[in-house]
Design an enzyme around this catalytic site. Structure first.
Site, PDB file in Angstrom:
ATOM      1  N   CYS A  94      -1.332  10.707   5.540  1.00 35.13           N
ATOM      2  CA  CYS A  94      -0.431  10.720   4.399  1.00 35.13           C
ATOM      3  C   CYS A  94      -0.793  11.835   3.426  1.00 35.13           C
ATOM      4  O   CYS A  94      -1.960  11.996   3.079  1.00 35.13           O
ATOM      5  CB  CYS A  94      -0.602   9.364   3.724  1.00 35.13           C
ATOM      6  N   ARG A 154      21.787   8.375  13.716  1.00 34.83           N
ATOM      7  CA  ARG A 154      23.011   8.916  13.138  1.00 34.83           C
ATOM      8  C   ARG A 154      23.214   8.516  11.691  1.00 34.83           C
ATOM      9  O   ARG A 154      24.030   9.075  10.981  1.00 34.83           O
ATOM     10  CB  ARG A 154      24.204   8.533  13.998  1.00 34.83           C
ATOM     11  N   GLY A 166       0.849  -1.199   0.000  1.00 39.31           N
ATOM     12  CA  GLY A 166       0.000   0.000   0.000  1.00 39.31           C
ATOM     13  C   GLY A 166       0.880   1.242   0.000  1.00 39.31           C
ATOM     14  O   GLY A 166       1.834   1.318   0.770  1.00 39.31           O
TER      15      GLY A 166
HETATM   16  P1  XMP Z   1      -3.408   4.640   8.753  1.00 37.30           P
HETATM   17  O1  XMP Z   1      -4.415   4.992   7.711  1.00 37.30           O
HETATM   18  O2  XMP Z   1      -3.674   3.335   9.418  1.00 37.30           O
HETATM   19  O3  XMP Z   1      -2.034   4.455   7.946  1.00 37.30           O
HETATM   20  O4  XMP Z   1      -3.218   5.744   9.727  1.00 37.30           O
HETATM   21  C1  XMP Z   1      -0.847   4.076   8.575  1.00 37.30           C
HETATM   22  C2  XMP Z   1       0.215   3.845   7.529  1.00 37.30           C
HETATM   23  O5  XMP Z   1       0.537   5.061   6.836  1.00 37.30           O
HETATM   24  C3  XMP Z   1       1.897   5.021   6.397  1.00 37.30           C
HETATM   25  N1  XMP Z   1       2.535   6.250   6.872  1.00 37.30           N
HETATM   26  C4  XMP Z   1       2.740   7.314   6.104  1.00 37.30           C
HETATM   27  N2  XMP Z   1       2.516   7.482   4.792  1.00 37.30           N
HETATM   28  N3  XMP Z   1       3.373   9.690   4.984  1.00 37.30           N
HETATM   29  C5  XMP Z   1       2.877   8.672   4.233  1.00 37.30           C
HETATM   30  O6  XMP Z   1       2.750   8.822   3.031  1.00 37.30           O
HETATM   31  C6  XMP Z   1       3.612   9.581   6.313  1.00 37.30           C
HETATM   32  O7  XMP Z   1       4.061  10.516   6.976  1.00 37.30           O
HETATM   33  C7  XMP Z   1       3.292   8.328   6.892  1.00 37.30           C
HETATM   34  N4  XMP Z   1       3.451   7.836   8.149  1.00 37.30           N
HETATM   35  C8  XMP Z   1       2.953   6.562   8.095  1.00 37.30           C
HETATM   36  C9  XMP Z   1       2.518   3.772   6.973  1.00 37.30           C
HETATM   37  O8  XMP Z   1       2.538   2.794   5.960  1.00 37.30           O
HETATM   38  C10 XMP Z   1       1.556   3.402   8.097  1.00 37.30           C
HETATM   39  O9  XMP Z   1       1.590   2.039   8.442  1.00 37.30           O
END
Ligand code: XMP
Length: 407
Positions: free
Chosen positions: A235, A336, A228
């Protein structure tokens, strides 16, 4: 041009149900070797999974993946803490050290005995009761690794060899944590390190059939796929870059690749991003997933690794994308080896409603997920892969929701 479908575009087409919903078996493989009682994996995000959530989720038969927005030493400590947690809860896990609350088990039944009721918070009692109810109602087993202790995953960058080497000694899963793993450098790095690992390697994120084929043609020992791109609730990748492989569609793509390779049903697909409800979980499973990875769904829980914020008397928890500005800043301060691969932020931060203990949340989730799979005509996850999804027309989308009410 490809047609991309998302969760809201489809429904589960009802099928002949061989068992009552409460008998639907949700057990699944999260990797080729680790079995779970429920198809739930928590996201490696710094407002979601640290040891508290990972340990409780593993006790309920799911698994948590500890995020990597911390030093290697801290992440190791988090994994160790899960490993040190007894697979079954002891009353004093929840209570004060004086053991005024005891869990007594006799002949298969259990009861909670409180010696000094005034010293115990009622929420804790409710939580442990709900744990006992859930585990016995659904015959859940704690998820354990080959060491017999609670199973836990750890997120890693494919370029952070020191972190990988150290965590590989103790974690059950190493979960590759990059937004776009279909990348020459990521694949080369994984190709060389995958041969040496003790723990199970989960690779991702991938969003297309070609991505899965390319990855599997180069890398040995892949034990699961994280699938996904851009569907996560926090996101903004799709908005900022215009690129996306929404989770439901991406799972179907991964399934096609695995079917072509004769690996479907053997190599698990973990659907990751945008899963808001048990019905989304069921749709992802029917599309071909063995398990779902949840961020937002678990982010409001008491155990999520975030702050509790009260506004106007109402409780919320903080939740942020790992690509949000503040999460990136924390990562490059702690890591790091970190070097920004891109100069943009791909996530946002916000608040989600506080939902209380993860134990109660999982209890409700299981009941609804069983009902969804029951409608699909499946008595287990394998059978769910043979169930059908149907694409809705625009007018059908309106009809399957509440409609035509005045108030
Ligand atoms: P849900 O919809 O469950 O999604 O909150 C969690 C998943 O989102 C991804 N993830 C990100 N994708 N920018 C992104 O494009 C981000 O900052 C980010 N942080 C998390 C990740 O796959 C997570 O499991």
């Amino acid at each position: 041009m490809e047609e991309i479908i998302v969760f809201d575009d489809v429904v589960i087409i009802p099928g002949f149900s061989p068992v009552e919903p409460s008998k639907v078996d949700l057990s699944t493989n999260i990797t080729t070797t680790i079995r779970l009682s429920i198809p739930v994996v928590s996201s490696p995000m710094d407002t979601v999974t640290e040891y508290g959530l990972a340990a409780k989720l593993a006790r309920l038969g799911g698994i948590g993946v500890i995020h990597r927005n911390m030093s290697i030493e801290e992440q190791l400590l988090q994994v160790e803490k899960v490993k040190k947690t007894p697979p079954e809860p002891l009353a004093n896990d929840y209570m004060d050290p004086n053991r005024t609350v005891r869990l007594e088990r006799t002949n298969g039944s259990s009861r909670i005995v409180i010696d000094e009721p005034e010293s115990v918070h009622i929420d804790d009692i409710q939580e442990i009761s709900s744990y006992l109810r859930t585990v016995s109602a659904y015959t859940l087993k704690p998820s354990t690794g080959q060491d017999g202790r609670l199973a836990v995953g750890a997120a890693v960058s494919p370029f952070d060899y020191e972190r990988i080497e150290k965590l590989d000694k103790i974690a059950d899963l190493l979960v590759v944590d990059v937004a776009h793993a279909h990348n020459r450098n990521v694949i080369s790095s994984l190709a060389s390190l995958s041969k040496k690992l003790r723990s199970d390697l989960v690779v991702g994120n991938l969003g297309t059939k070609q991505g899965v084929l390319d990855m599997l043609s180069r890398i040995e020992n892949v034990k699961a796929l994280r699938i996904g791109v851009s569907s996560g609730s926090i996101c903004i990748t799709g908005e900022v870059t215009g690129a996306a492989a929404p989770t439901l569609w991406a799972v179907m793509q991964a399934r096609q690749a695995l079917e072509e390779l004769g690996l479907f049903g053997k190599l698990p697909i973990i659907a990751d991003g945008g899963i808001r409800s048990p019905s989304d979980m069921a749709k992802a499973i029917i599309a071909g997933a063995s398990a779902v990875m949840l961020g937002r769904y678990l982010a409001g829980s008491k155990e999520a690794a975030s702050q509790l914020v009260i506004i106007g008397g109402k409780p919320y928890k903080t939740y942020r994308g790992m690509g949000s500005l503040s999460a990136i800043q924390k990562r490059y301060a702690a890591d790091r080896y970190g070097k920004p691969a891109k100069r943009i932020s791909e996530g946002v931060e916000g608040l989600v409603e506080y939902t209380g203990s993860i134990v109660e949340l999982i209890e409700k989730t299981i009941g609804t997920l069983q009902a969804s799979l029951g409608y699909a005509g499946a008595s287990n996850i394998k059978e769910a892969w043979r169930a059908r999804l149907g694409k809705l027309s625009e007018s059908a989308k309106k009809e399957v929701k509440p409609h035509d009410l005045v108030l």
